[in-house]
Design an enzyme around this catalytic site. Structure first.
Site, PDB file in Angstrom:
ATOM      1  N   HIS A 265      16.745  -1.658  -9.500  1.00  0.00           N
ATOM      2  CA  HIS A 265      17.802  -0.683  -9.254  1.00  0.00           C
ATOM      3  C   HIS A 265      18.666  -1.034  -8.036  1.00  0.00           C
ATOM      4  O   HIS A 265      19.896  -0.947  -8.088  1.00  0.00           O
ATOM      5  CB  HIS A 265      17.182   0.705  -9.066  1.00  0.00           C
ATOM      6  CG  HIS A 265      18.107   1.828  -9.403  1.00  0.00           C
ATOM      7  ND1 HIS A 265      17.670   3.031  -9.891  1.00  0.00           N
ATOM      8  CD2 HIS A 265      19.453   1.944  -9.325  1.00  0.00           C
ATOM      9  CE1 HIS A 265      18.697   3.834 -10.107  1.00  0.00           C
ATOM     10  NE2 HIS A 265      19.801   3.196  -9.763  1.00  0.00           N
TER      11      HIS A 265
ATOM     12  N   ASP B 193      21.348   4.696 -20.799  1.00  0.00           N
ATOM     13  CA  ASP B 193      20.988   4.161 -19.490  1.00  0.00           C
ATOM     14  C   ASP B 193      20.287   5.241 -18.685  1.00  0.00           C
ATOM     15  O   ASP B 193      20.861   6.301 -18.412  1.00  0.00           O
ATOM     16  CB  ASP B 193      22.263   3.699 -18.768  1.00  0.00           C
ATOM     17  CG  ASP B 193      21.962   3.138 -17.394  1.00  0.00           C
ATOM     18  OD1 ASP B 193      21.722   1.921 -17.295  1.00  0.00           O
ATOM     19  OD2 ASP B 193      21.982   3.910 -16.408  1.00  0.00           O
TER      20      ASP B 193
ATOM     21  N   LYS C 123      15.314   1.486 -15.033  1.00  0.00           N
ATOM     22  CA  LYS C 123      15.398   0.731 -13.782  1.00  0.00           C
ATOM     23  C   LYS C 123      14.173   0.958 -12.891  1.00  0.00           C
ATOM     24  O   LYS C 123      13.630   2.067 -12.826  1.00  0.00           O
ATOM     25  CB  LYS C 123      16.664   1.131 -13.011  1.00  0.00           C
ATOM     26  CG  LYS C 123      17.941   1.013 -13.829  1.00  0.00           C
ATOM     27  CD  LYS C 123      19.155   1.453 -13.033  1.00  0.00           C
ATOM     28  CE  LYS C 123      20.369   1.560 -13.924  1.00  0.00           C
ATOM     29  NZ  LYS C 123      20.360   2.775 -14.753  1.00  0.00           N
TER      30      LYS C 123
ATOM     31  N   TYR D 293      16.534   8.751 -11.608  1.00  0.00           N
ATOM     32  CA  TYR D 293      17.377   9.823 -12.146  1.00  0.00           C
ATOM     33  C   TYR D 293      16.558  11.031 -12.594  1.00  0.00           C
ATOM     34  O   TYR D 293      17.107  12.111 -12.798  1.00  0.00           O
ATOM     35  CB  TYR D 293      18.176   9.335 -13.361  1.00  0.00           C
ATOM     36  CG  TYR D 293      19.078   8.159 -13.133  1.00  0.00           C
ATOM     37  CD1 TYR D 293      19.491   7.796 -11.849  1.00  0.00           C
ATOM     38  CD2 TYR D 293      19.525   7.396 -14.211  1.00  0.00           C
ATOM     39  CE1 TYR D 293      20.307   6.699 -11.663  1.00  0.00           C
ATOM     40  CE2 TYR D 293      20.353   6.304 -14.014  1.00  0.00           C
ATOM     41  CZ  TYR D 293      20.745   5.954 -12.744  1.00  0.00           C
ATOM     42  OH  TYR D 293      21.553   4.870 -12.562  1.00  0.00           O
TER      43      TYR D 293
END
Length: 319
Positions: A121, A53, A88, A58
């Site tokens: 997200h 993931d 995402k 990120y």
């Protein structure tokens, strides 16, 4: 635990490929450097993880992509198709016209032709790119839910992703998607742990055929927005001691017994193994009853990420 660990999978609605239910997360605060993240992904593949993931926000898409390519070169997996990759859409690209290009950008970062699952997200839009949080109120906008979802469906139609879904969406916002969707969300990824059980939302998603994925199953401890209330919980610790398990394993087993998939994040090899070692034992009815009596409090809110703006607070109030 050997690298041959077999992780159970779930069949998502509208997706041919089964999704492994124990997932290696790649979010960290402060962000890990490229080589650390890449090495952790390779180690996780050796341990047995097959679902990773990531997200544009990120900053881990590029090292994840490099790790996938390296894993294939090293023969750790025969091909990319043995892995399930979720990424995402970030809020700064949530204008409908930006969504297909944003998905293609993530694919370039990942060095992939497609992802297995693409999620919105957060249910909000930002009008600018951001480098830090919280953000100014003037760049926060409501999400054009129906327009954004139509663009997500286009990503699937173009073959950029095998399945589409959402993250941090409440029942009201999902209902808005379902009112016009031709492809319903396959997944809703939200915070879920023994101290934030999400019973109403989980039951809603189950009725709608939307698979539930839990992030922060340990309360997002040691991150900017979480705390240690799960891993420091005395009730969980007592159960763990009686079982010969860690408190984290008891929390993860409880989440797993909810019939959901779980995103765990650790770059420590031994902890990666521990997080997989929840499949061959069960909590007793008494254990489960004790856990279900624990007081509830949400750990991760949109306001904790973006700031306590009116639009944000309204979304946080939804269930």
């Amino acid at each position: 635990m050997a690298a041959t660990t077999t992780i159970p999978s779930v069949q998502l609605k509208g997706c041919e490929k089964a999704m492994p239910t124990l997932i290696m997360g790649t979010a960290s605060y402060p962000p890990s450097d490229f080589e650390t993240t890449k090495a952790a992904i390779l180690e996780a593949i050796k341990v047995g993880y097959r679902h990773f993931d990531t997200a544009f926000a990120y900053g881990s898409e590029k090292p994840v992509g490099e790790a996938i390519a390296e894993a294939v070169r090293l023969g750790l997996v025969r091909s990319r198709d043995e892995l399930f990759i979720t990424t995402k859409l970030w809020c700064s690209f949530a204008e409908p016209s930006q969504i297909v290009p944003a998905c293609k950008m993530s694919l370039r970062n990942l060095q992939l032709d497609y992802v297995d699952l693409y999620l919105i997200h957060w249910p909000i839009r930002l009008t600018e790119m951001i480098s830090k949080t919280p953000v100014a109120r003037e760049i926060v906008r409501p999400l054009d839910v129906k327009g954004a979802w139509a663009a997500m469906e286009e990503c699937k139609k173009l073959g950029l992703t095998k399945a589409i879904g959402v993250s941090n969406f409440a029942t009201k916002t999902i209902e808005e998607i379902l009112s016009s969707a031709t492809v319903p969300p396959a997944v809703n990824q939200v915070e879920l742990n023994p101290l934030w059980r999400q019973e109403k939302l989980k039951e809603f998603c189950k009725k709608k055929g939307i698979h539930f994925t839990a992030y922060s199953p340990l309360g997002a401890n040691n991150t900017k927005w979480g705390d240690n209330r799960v891993v420091d919980n005395e009730v969980l610790a007592e159960i763990a001691k009686s079982r010969g398990k860690t408190t984290a394993q008891v929390a993860l087993r409880w989440v797993y017994e909810q019939g959901v998939s779980i995103v765990t994040k650790s770059f420590n090899k031994e902890r990666m193994k521990e997080n997989l070692d929840i499949l061959d034992w069960y909590l007793s009815e008494e254990d489960t009853e004790k856990i279900n009596q624990l007081p509830q409090r949400k750990g991760t809110t949109l306001a904790s990420v973006l700031g306590p703006h009116d639009i944000v607070l309204e979304l946080d109030a939804l269930v």
